[in-house]
Design a protein around this motif. Structure first.
Motif, PDB file in Angstrom:
ATOM      1  N   SER A   1      85.631 -35.717  32.960  1.00 16.22           N
ATOM      2  CA  SER A   1      84.200 -35.626  33.213  1.00 16.22           C
ATOM      3  C   SER A   1      83.477 -35.452  31.885  1.00 16.22           C
ATOM      4  O   SER A   1      84.116 -35.344  30.827  1.00 16.22           O
TER       5      SER A   1
ATOM      6  N   ARG B   1      73.745 -40.525  36.083  1.00 16.31           N
ATOM      7  CA  ARG B   1      74.791 -39.879  36.877  1.00 16.31           C
ATOM      8  C   ARG B   1      75.507 -40.916  37.756  1.00 16.31           C
ATOM      9  O   ARG B   1      76.739 -40.914  37.863  1.00 16.31           O
TER      10      ARG B   1
ATOM     11  N   LYS C   1      79.408 -42.086  37.403  1.00 16.45           N
ATOM     12  CA  LYS C   1      80.326 -41.876  38.526  1.00 16.45           C
ATOM     13  C   LYS C   1      80.987 -43.188  38.939  1.00 16.45           C
ATOM     14  O   LYS C   1      82.204 -43.244  39.197  1.00 16.45           O
TER      15      LYS C   1
ATOM     16  N   PRO D   1      82.169 -36.855  37.456  1.00 18.86           N
ATOM     17  CA  PRO D   1      80.786 -36.371  37.359  1.00 18.86           C
ATOM     18  C   PRO D   1      80.375 -36.185  35.907  1.00 18.86           C
ATOM     19  O   PRO D   1      81.223 -36.163  35.003  1.00 18.86           O
TER      20      PRO D   1
ATOM     21  N   TRP E   1      77.279 -34.024  33.302  1.00 19.08           N
ATOM     22  CA  TRP E   1      76.177 -33.092  33.131  1.00 19.08           C
ATOM     23  C   TRP E   1      75.581 -33.336  31.751  1.00 19.08           C
ATOM     24  O   TRP E   1      76.200 -34.014  30.927  1.00 19.08           O
TER      25      TRP E   1
END
Length: 261
Positions: free
Chosen positions: A185, A215, A219, A225, A227
């Motif tokens: 991620s 995002r 994905k 994911p 951030w």
């Protein structure tokens, strides 16, 4: 965010770098970020110095204007003028102190030394000419369709060459490919929260995180994911979870720099 370090006070520089050190095992730097850092570093150093010198000159002009005012014609104002001049003199001393604290000598750049040590063995491979050419074509299509990130740079960087014009997309593509290849991620740290092609912002300017489109693409491309932090948010969490830096003072200083930019 790495070039932005040169705009901070010495105390805040160290707090941010300590925060990065606390998560060093998970750091990774896209090659494009390193390319931009080294190609823009010298200009950034000179720009910071020019900005601080400009502040000193502005205060100096105000002092001169007060000294040349009609103080003699209105002696009753003399005391008030003297008090203002004294306050401005203190401001000059304060700015001179900030200048000494903020500036980094190019020949003995301790910030650069720490960055190099932090990211040793953690930088993406240099892209091939073929890879870059393909990304430029994709970038043109994305910018035309206003697909993030990077389209906000189109007018500002249109004459700067493809490597700079499509820089944000090159970074994004590197991140996508790295995350997919390594099945990881992403926590992205960037200072580009004000442009609107990385972060979602409210009408009041509050940053809510990466754009939903980013995002979604991340994905779909990686199965993972993502951030995103601006430097202020990253430093706040680094202080919270790692106990590094100077806590409230450093967070406030970084926030102020963002507001100035």
């Amino acid at each position: 965010m790495l070039l932005g370090l040169y705009e901070y006070s010495d105390k805040t520089k160290r707090a941010v770098l300590d925060g990065l050190s606390a998560v060093r095992e998970r750091l990774w730097l896209p090659h494009q970020v390193g390319w931009e850092f080294f190609n823009n570093r010298e200009n950034k150093l000179h720009a910071v110095e020019r900005s601080l010198l400009g502040q000193l000159n502005d205060v100096g002009k105000k002092l001169q204007q007060l000294r040349d005012s009609n103080k003699r014609e209105h002696p009753e104002y003399g005391k008030a003028v003297d008090q203002i001049v004294e306050a401005l003199n203190e401001a000059v001393s304060s700015i001179e102190g900030a200048r000494d604290d903020q500036l980094v000598e190019e020949e003995t750049d301790w910030v650069l030394q720490r960055i190099v040590k932090l990211y040793e063995g953690k930088v993406g491979e240099a892209p091939s000419d073929t890879w870059l050419a393909e990304r430029y074509i994709e970038g043109e299509t994305r910018y035309t369709e206003k697909t993030p990130p990077g389209f906000a740079d189109r007018n500002r960087k249109k004459d700067a060459g493809n490597r700079r014009l499509y820089g944000d997309y090159l970074i994004w593509r590197e991140l996508l490919e790295y995350a997919k290849a390594n099945d990881v991620s992403l926590v992205l740290i960037t200072n580009d929260s004000a442009k609107g092609d990385w972060f979602h912002q409210t009408h009041s300017g509050k940053v809510w995180g990466p754009l939903p489109a980013l995002r979604k693409e991340f994905k779909e491309f990686t199965g993972q994911p993502m951030w995103a932090y601006n430097t202020t948010s990253f430093l706040a969490d680094a202080v919270k979870f790692s106990g590094v830096g100077s806590q409230e003072a450093s967070v406030a200083a970084v926030s102020y720099t963002h507001l100035r930019a």
